[in-house]
Design a protein around this motif. Structure first.
Motif, PDB file in Angstrom:
ATOM      1  N   UNK A 113       0.879  -1.172   0.000  1.00 38.94           N
ATOM      2  CA  UNK A 113       0.000   0.000   0.000  1.00 38.94           C
ATOM      3  C   UNK A 113       0.917   1.223   0.000  1.00 38.94           C
ATOM      4  N   UNK A 114       0.770   2.064  -0.985  1.00 36.53           N
ATOM      5  CA  UNK A 114       1.543   3.309  -1.075  1.00 36.53           C
ATOM      6  C   UNK A 114       0.581   4.439  -0.729  1.00 36.53           C
ATOM      7  N   UNK A 115       0.744   4.997   0.465  1.00 37.55           N
ATOM      8  CA  UNK A 115      -0.191   5.978   1.000  1.00 37.55           C
ATOM      9  C   UNK A 115       0.527   7.288   1.295  1.00 37.55           C
ATOM     10  N   UNK A 116      -0.216   8.361   1.553  1.00 37.14           N
ATOM     11  CA  UNK A 116       0.429   9.628   1.914  1.00 37.14           C
ATOM     12  C   UNK A 116       1.346   9.514   3.130  1.00 37.14           C
ATOM     13  N   UNK A 117       1.037   8.620   4.071  1.00 36.81           N
ATOM     14  CA  UNK A 117       1.847   8.473   5.279  1.00 36.81           C
ATOM     15  C   UNK A 117       3.052   7.558   5.092  1.00 36.81           C
ATOM     16  N   UNK A 118       3.161   6.914   3.951  1.00 34.11           N
ATOM     17  CA  UNK A 118       4.293   6.038   3.696  1.00 34.11           C
ATOM     18  C   UNK A 118       3.900   4.807   2.912  1.00 34.11           C
ATOM     19  N   UNK A 119       4.843   3.886   2.804  1.00 28.90           N
ATOM     20  CA  UNK A 119       4.646   2.645   2.062  1.00 28.90           C
ATOM     21  C   UNK A 119       4.595   1.502   3.070  1.00 28.90           C
ATOM     22  N   UNK A 120       3.554   0.687   2.974  1.00 25.79           N
ATOM     23  CA  UNK A 120       3.294  -0.379   3.929  1.00 25.79           C
ATOM     24  C   UNK A 120       3.245  -1.727   3.237  1.00 25.79           C
ATOM     25  N   UNK A 121       3.786  -2.752   3.896  1.00 21.09           N
ATOM     26  CA  UNK A 121       3.537  -4.108   3.457  1.00 21.09           C
ATOM     27  C   UNK A 121       2.048  -4.374   3.607  1.00 21.09           C
ATOM     28  N   UNK A 122       1.477  -5.089   2.658  1.00 16.56           N
ATOM     29  CA  UNK A 122       0.020  -5.289   2.631  1.00 16.56           C
ATOM     30  C   UNK A 122      -0.262  -6.757   2.411  1.00 16.56           C
ATOM     31  N   UNK A 123      -1.107  -7.316   3.221  1.00 19.48           N
ATOM     32  CA  UNK A 123      -1.504  -8.719   3.083  1.00 19.48           C
ATOM     33  C   UNK A 123      -3.011  -8.786   2.885  1.00 19.48           C
ATOM     34  N   UNK A 124      -3.472  -8.505   1.656  1.00 24.08           N
ATOM     35  CA  UNK A 124      -4.917  -8.587   1.430  1.00 24.08           C
ATOM     36  C   UNK A 124      -5.389 -10.032   1.576  1.00 24.08           C
TER      37      UNK A 124
END
Length: 128
Positions: free
Chosen positions: A38-49
């Motif tokens: 997830x690339x969001x305004x607060x940063x880039x996060x590992x994402x496990x949908x």
């Protein structure tokens, strides 16, 4: 007292273009990450949908938490373009987020352009 290995959620606390993708992961900011992002305004996060339903609204809670800072959400749906299910479209619309599904490769390229233009963009990228 011995401490075990501490596993933390993957998070890069800034915005950065995606330099490469493939082989099940991504490269950005001189780092690599295996899995979805997830690339969001607060940063880039590992994402496990959710593997059974990666486009379920519950997989996008972190996106919704930053809804006021996101105008466009690019959804990289893997190697093939998949339409977003109605429940996800509805919840994003209720939060004033325009969603654009496309292959992950196209989403990475579009994200990088919009990020360079300083647009209010976010991306949910399923690893390929």
């Amino acid at each position: 007292m011995a401490r075990g290995i501490e596993i933390r959620d993957a998070h890069f606390p800034d915005r950065a273009p995606i330099d490469a993708y493939g082989n099940g992961g991504f490269r950005f900011a001189d780092m690599s990450h295996r899995g979805s992002l997830l690339c969001l305004p607060s940063g880039i996060y590992g994402w496990a949908p959710d593997e059974a339903d990666p486009l379920a609204p519950a997989s996008f809670e972190r996106v919704l938490a930053e809804a006021g800072d996101i105008e466009v959400l690019l959804v990289g749906t893997g190697t093939d373009i998949r339409m977003l299910p109605a429940p996800l479209r509805q919840v994003l619309k209720a939060h004033a987020i325009m969603a654009d599904p496309m292959s992950t490769g196209a989403a990475v390229r579009t994200y990088n352009v919009m990020l360079a233009e300083a647009r209010a963009v976010a991306a949910a990228l399923i690893a390929v």
